[in-house]
Design a protein around this motif. Structure first.
Motif, mmCIF file in Angstrom:
data_model
loop_
_atom_site.group_PDB
_atom_site.id
_atom_site.type_symbol
_atom_site.label_atom_id
_atom_site.label_comp_id
_atom_site.label_asym_id
_atom_site.label_seq_id
_atom_site.Cartn_x
_atom_site.Cartn_y
_atom_site.Cartn_z
ATOM 1 N N GLY A 211 1.723 24.326 5.535
ATOM 2 C CA GLY A 211 2.115 22.971 5.163
ATOM 3 C C GLY A 211 1.885 22.700 3.682
ATOM 4 N N PRO A 212 2.234 21.475 3.271
ATOM 5 C CA PRO A 212 2.658 20.351 4.105
ATOM 6 C C PRO A 212 4.066 20.521 4.664
ATOM 7 C CG PRO A 212 2.798 19.738 1.800
ATOM 8 C CD PRO A 212 2.170 21.104 1.843
ATOM 9 N N TYR B 96 0.281 19.245 8.743
ATOM 10 C CA TYR B 96 -0.136 20.646 8.601
ATOM 11 C C TYR B 96 -0.318 21.251 9.989
ATOM 12 C CZ TYR B 96 -1.133 19.759 3.666
ATOM 13 O OH TYR B 96 -1.019 19.428 2.340
ATOM 14 N N LEU C 227 -8.297 23.055 4.639
ATOM 15 C CA LEU C 227 -7.316 22.168 4.028
ATOM 16 C C LEU C 227 -7.755 21.740 2.631
ATOM 17 C CD1 LEU C 227 -6.522 19.981 7.150
ATOM 18 C CD2 LEU C 227 -4.859 21.391 5.932
#
Length: 309
Positions: free
Chosen positions: A259-260, A279, A214
């Motif tokens: 994602g987001p 996510y 992330l």
């Protein structure tokens, strides 16, 4: 019965973030002061670090109750972790972990479930949730990745062509696994022992690697972590216990990040009124097999401050 008290020091935080390549400045003893409007006044403990301790204590309680045997013999092949973060832990703060009695619904086709609470000495709630073992994954069970190309042939830290996924590749390392266990106040011999040729990567450790994915995705997109860093508000993770047991050092883990995404209204766990990001993250081994499925919600610092003012 509450367990503890426990306490994480900065050394534990440093080891946890180094073993998972988590470079969020909230955990960095030299960078946390640079965070604009930081309300915490210090570094904070990694969410996955606390979750490992919780899961470790649940596993020990289950073994005392005989639940570990039932999980394996009844085909409860998925471990599910559902946690909401209600606060943060700072280095030097003492806290208790309350693992409630395991609820056994296997006779009716359900699974095993344990509710957990983490509270500071002042009774302030830090984390709440459940760990459960089930026949099928509780989260993102309908995901189909068969249309993707072989992931081991794709470049790292890139969007998979023709898909909605960002790919981050990690390689498992037993030294990192051992150190993560120690950083989570566990006993490394419960998971790794060379003389007995015993290797058991904790599922929370492999899931914790999603933080690096992330962060890498956000970094490539130009996100300013010191101006407005993010913290987790909830985790919902399902892990395939069969694939987890087969993991060994140097195995490749492909992280697929989507994602987001829009956070559904009244989405339950983690829905506390603030603007959040959602996510979906999949940990994939052998190029196609889904080791874990995760729904991760987080909030930027400015949205947290807006809801607490």
């Amino acid at each position: 019965v509450p367990q503890g008290p426990y306490c994480f020091e900065q050394l534990h935080i440093d080891v946890a973030r180094n073993t998972t390549d988590d470079f969020n400045p909230f955990h960095d003893p030299k960078r946390w002061q640079r965070i604009r409007n930081n309300p915490f006044g210090s570094t904070i403990v990694l969410g996955f670090q606390t979750e490992f301790l919780v899961s470790d204590l649940v596993s020990k309680k289950r073994r005392r109750e005989g639940g570990g045997i039932r999980s394996d013999s009844l085909g409860l092949d998925f471990s599910n972790f559902e946690f909401r973060f209600a606060g943060v832990l700072k280095p030097g703060e003492h806290f208790d972990v309350d693992v409630r009695k395991t609820v056994d619904k296997t006779a009716s086709g359900g699974g095993l479930s344990s509710r957990v609470l983490v509270r500071k000495d002042n009774r302030e709630l830090v984390l709440m949730g459940t760990q459960s073992e089930t026949v099928a994954p509780r989260f993102l069970a309908d995901t189909d990745l068969t249309g993707l190309p072989p992931l081991d042939e794709l470049p790292d830290r890139q969007v998979v062509a023709g898909s909605r996924f960002f790919l981050k590749r990690k390689f498992l390392n037993t030294s990192n696994g051992k150190n993560f266990v120690l950083a989570g106040l566990g006993t490394q011999q419960d998971y790794f022992d060379e003389l007995d040729e015993f290797v058991s990567f904790p599922p929370v450790f492999t899931a914790a690697l999603l933080s690096c994915g992330l962060l890498e995705k956000a970094w490539q997109e130009g996100y300013d972590f010191e101006a407005d860093p993010v913290v987790y508000t909830s985790h919902q993770i399902s892990v395939d216990r069969r694939l987890q047991r087969a993991l060994r050092g140097n195995d490749c883990l492909h992280l697929l990040i989507e994602g987001p995404l829009e956070v559904p209204a009244a989405s339950g766990l983690g829905n506390n009124g603030m603007d959040q990001q959602l996510y979906h993250v999949f940990g994939v081994v052998d190029s196609r097999a889904i080791l874990f499925r995760a729904k991760v919600q987080m909030a930027a610092l400015h949205t947290m401050l807006a809801t607490t003012v």
